[in-house]
Motif scaffolding. Sequence first.
Motif: not given
Length: 85
Positions: A25-42
Amino acid sequence: MDPELVRHVAASTGLPGEVAARVVADVVAYYSETTEEFVRRRHRELQARDRRNAEIWTVIADELARRPVAPGPVSARRLRRIVYG
């Protein structure tokens, strides 16, 4: 959650089923961000470390390429558009 995947993780790691389920569940949640969400967060995280945008775009593009479901090559221009609109 896929019970077969949980069984596989439990069997291959020796973890109890309940713990294996939490790990999956933790791994799935970690990779559940969209590309846009990931880019903005990083982008926010790297800016907070006083990195310059030219370096940030390279780091983010490299990280995206290594993700399990990579979006394909992403240009610095596309990354800027995701962050700044």
